[in-house]
Design an enzyme around this catalytic site. Structure first.
Site, PDB file in Angstrom:
ATOM      1  N   GLU A   1      -8.897   4.740   2.523  1.00 45.70           N
ATOM      2  CA  GLU A   1      -8.002   5.255   1.484  1.00 45.70           C
ATOM      3  C   GLU A   1      -8.469   6.639   1.030  1.00 45.70           C
ATOM      4  OE1 GLU A   1      -4.985   3.886   1.504  1.00 45.70           O
ATOM      5  OE2 GLU A   1      -5.865   1.944   1.048  1.00 45.70           O
TER       6      GLU A   1
ATOM      7  N   SER B   1       7.433   3.127   0.429  1.00 43.27           N
ATOM      8  CA  SER B   1       8.885   3.190   0.575  1.00 43.27           C
ATOM      9  C   SER B   1       9.341   4.645   0.720  1.00 43.27           C
ATOM     10  CB  SER B   1       9.576   2.530  -0.614  1.00 43.27           C
ATOM     11  OG  SER B   1       9.130   3.104  -1.809  1.00 43.27           O
TER      12      SER B   1
ATOM     13  N   GLY C   1       3.152   0.583  -3.481  1.00 42.45           N
ATOM     14  CA  GLY C   1       2.103   1.131  -2.624  1.00 42.45           C
ATOM     15  C   GLY C   1       2.308   0.781  -1.162  1.00 42.45           C
TER      16      GLY C   1
ATOM     17  N   TYR D   1      -3.168  11.957  -8.085  1.00 42.89           N
ATOM     18  CA  TYR D   1      -3.301  12.098  -6.632  1.00 42.89           C
ATOM     19  C   TYR D   1      -3.604  13.543  -6.210  1.00 42.89           C
ATOM     20  CZ  TYR D   1      -2.329  11.552  -1.654  1.00 42.89           C
ATOM     21  OH  TYR D   1      -2.436  11.545  -0.286  1.00 42.89           O
TER      22      TYR D   1
ATOM     23  N   THR E   1      -8.609   9.183   2.669  1.00 43.98           N
ATOM     24  CA  THR E   1      -9.352   9.858   3.739  1.00 43.98           C
ATOM     25  C   THR E   1      -8.420  10.724   4.587  1.00 43.98           C
ATOM     26  OG1 THR E   1      -9.087   7.778   4.926  1.00 43.98           O
ATOM     27  CG2 THR E   1     -11.265   8.232   4.024  1.00 43.98           C
ATOM     28  N   ASP E   2      -7.118  10.389   4.589  1.00 39.55           N
ATOM     29  CA  ASP E   2      -6.227  11.092   5.531  1.00 39.55           C
ATOM     30  C   ASP E   2      -6.137  12.590   5.262  1.00 39.55           C
ATOM     31  OD1 ASP E   2      -4.625  10.696   3.243  1.00 39.55           O
ATOM     32  OD2 ASP E   2      -2.865   9.985   4.349  1.00 39.55           O
TER      33      ASP E   2
ATOM     34  N   GLY F   1       7.291   1.482  -5.682  1.00 41.06           N
ATOM     35  CA  GLY F   1       6.083   1.600  -6.511  1.00 41.06           C
ATOM     36  C   GLY F   1       5.030   0.559  -6.189  1.00 41.06           C
TER      37      GLY F   1
ATOM     38  N   GLU G   1       7.764  15.650   1.414  1.00 40.11           N
ATOM     39  CA  GLU G   1       7.060  15.020   0.285  1.00 40.11           C
ATOM     40  C   GLU G   1       6.223  16.054  -0.479  1.00 40.11           C
ATOM     41  OE1 GLU G   1       6.266  11.111   0.761  1.00 40.11           O
ATOM     42  OE2 GLU G   1       4.930  10.933  -0.946  1.00 40.11           O
TER      43      GLU G   1
ATOM     44  N   ASP H   1       0.950   7.570   5.920  1.00 38.88           N
ATOM     45  CA  ASP H   1       2.126   6.730   5.696  1.00 38.88           C
ATOM     46  C   ASP H   1       3.219   7.028   6.711  1.00 38.88           C
ATOM     47  OD1 ASP H   1       0.562   6.133   3.555  1.00 38.88           O
ATOM     48  OD2 ASP H   1       1.870   7.035   2.048  1.00 38.88           O
TER      49      ASP H   1
HETATM   50  C1  GLA Z   1      -0.695   7.671  -0.439  1.00 36.87           C
HETATM   51  C2  GLA Z   1      -0.492   8.902   0.435  1.00 36.87           C
HETATM   52  C3  GLA Z   1      -1.305   8.796   1.724  1.00 36.87           C
HETATM   53  C4  GLA Z   1      -2.756   8.443   1.457  1.00 36.87           C
HETATM   54  C5  GLA Z   1      -2.857   7.271   0.493  1.00 36.87           C
HETATM   55  C6  GLA Z   1      -4.276   7.006   0.065  1.00 36.87           C
HETATM   56  O1  GLA Z   1      -0.164   6.538   0.177  1.00 36.87           O
HETATM   57  O2  GLA Z   1       0.858   9.075   0.738  1.00 36.87           O
HETATM   58  O3  GLA Z   1      -1.193   9.993   2.459  1.00 36.87           O
HETATM   59  O4  GLA Z   1      -3.465   9.552   0.996  1.00 36.87           O
HETATM   60  O5  GLA Z   1      -2.079   7.464  -0.675  1.00 36.87           O
HETATM   61  O6  GLA Z   1      -5.036   6.606   1.135  1.00 36.87           O
END
Ligand code: GLA
Length: 384
Positions: free
Chosen positions: A36, A129, A126, A224, A38-39, A124, A162, A174
């Site tokens: 999480e 969507s 996670g 975020y 990390t992307d 919402g 986004e 995602d």
């Molecule tokens: C959201 C973001 C992703 C990723 C996660 C956390 O889902 O869209 O790109 O950063 O949070 O791992």
């Protein structure tokens, strides 16, 4: 609502509103086993597409404008495709028009069109969507106008939408998982090279259970983007583009120059990356115990170091930790609400659910929800 019902609903609503048949796309949401935040640090993630998602219908029209109708929100939006800007508080509209704007930076769309969509991913929660919606639009446009985009091109268009229209500076996880998902499999993805390894997932006498805290997370309002800028700041102090390339020793070197909070956040990214790699090895070797432990460790890092959890998610993970039927659990996705992912023994599943249901209600005076998901294939056209 089942996927079949969802498809019928979108198809029927489209035909009723526009008197013609649409091109239909199914675009799944995703879970993430581990990895999480990390992307966007060019690191590793381990997501999978699920059997819940967005269905969109799209068809050309001969009208002076384009339209989109969100069945679930019972709201529509007409727009001039050549004059698109982010809409303040536009919610779902921004994902749709953001993608259309991005596509047209490279491709010519020769006529106006109508879109209708609906979904069965709780918003919402996670489960992405928003990425599912973005991917459904870009994929639908690609089909309808025969643009011949590659899947990689499409996910970067979704991500850019986004960033620029929803103002969430998300990574690529995602959109990637939703587009490239495979049945009964999770994907270990290197977000620097986009190299991926597909792992078939069979937890044998255990299964994945998602528990929705029903705390709605909002990535834009939440911290975020701020987390991302902390990572970029630390990275730039070390002269690298992303934290992926950094070692713990290098991080230690600048420890005095950043705040304790910033240091711990950067450290968590490095540790979470290590955990993803370790978890992929554990999965390969069928070491579920280690795999589960890494999930708990991941939650600890996200709770105490990266600070993206919340009381409800911590409570759910603590309850899991104290239940011998659960071998691993953690918050999933961006954080501040949404779901936890739990690895639970099949035999102890209903007892665990009962316990969580009651204790959660007692603690927070609200319900949590349980979802079982099947790991499924990525975005595809539906032939009816
Ligand atoms: C959201 C973001 C992703 C990723 C996660 C956390 O889902 O869209 O790109 O950063 O949070 O791992």
């Amino acid at each position: 609502m089942t996927n079949k019902e969802l498809i019928e609903r979108v198809s029927a609503t489209f035909q009723k509103r526009h008197n013609t048949k649409p091109v239909l796309t199914f675009s799944p949401g995703r879970i993430n086993l581990i990895g999480e935040h990390t992307d966007y640090n060019d690191g590793f993630v381990f997501p999978a597409a699920i059997d819940k998602g967005i269905v969109s219908g799209i068809q050309k029209n001969n009208k002076p404008t384009c339209s989109v109708y969100a069945i679930d929100a019972k709201a529509s939006h007409n727009f001039d495709k050549n004059n698109l800007k982010p809409i303040k508080n536009g919610t779902w509209r921004n994902y749709v028009i953001g993608v259309i704007f991005e596509v047209q930076r490279t491709y010519k769309i020769e006529s106006n069109f109508d879109i209708v969509f609906a979904g069965n991913i709780p918003s919402g929660s996670g489960l992405s969507s928003s990425a599912a919606l973005e991917n459904s639009i870009v994929f639908g446009l690609n089909e309808l106008f025969e643009l011949e985009m590659t899947k990689e091109e499409m996910i970067f268009i979704s991500q850019k939408a986004e960033h620029d229209f929803a103002n969430v500076k998300c990574g690529i996880m995602d959109q990637y998982a939703s587009m490239f998902g495979q049945e009964n499999a999770a994907i270990l993805l290197d977000c620097r090279s986009l190299e991926s390894t597909v792992f078939s997932v069979d937890f044998k006498d255990h299964e994945i259970l998602l528990i929705n805290s029903n705390v709605k997370h909002s990535l834009a309002d939440s911290a975020y983007n701020e987390r991302r800028s902390v990572c970029e700041k630390v990275g730039s102090m070390l002269g690298v583009k992303a934290l992926r390339g950094v070692t713990k020793a290098q991080l230690q070197f600048i420890k005095e120059q950043v705040s304790e909070e910033e240091y711990l956040k950067a450290l968590n990214v490095l540790e979470e990356n290590e955990r993803v790699v370790e978890a992929s090895i554990a999965l390969k070797e069928n070491d579920l115990k280690l795999f589960g432990k890494l999930l708990f460790d991941s939650h600890n890092g996200l709770q105490y170091q990266y600070k993206v959890s919340c009381a409800e998610l911590d409570f759910l993970v603590d309850t899991a930790r104290n239940n011998s039927n659960v071998i691993g659990a953690r918050m999933m996705g961006g954080g501040f609400g949404g779901c936890t992912i739990n690895l639970v023994s099949k035999a102890g599943l209903s007892a665990f659910k009962e316990e969580v249901k009651h204790s959660y209600k007692k603690q927070f005076s609200k319900e949590c929800s349980f979802y079982n998901v099947a790991l499924s294939k990525g975005v595809h056209t539906i032939k009816v």
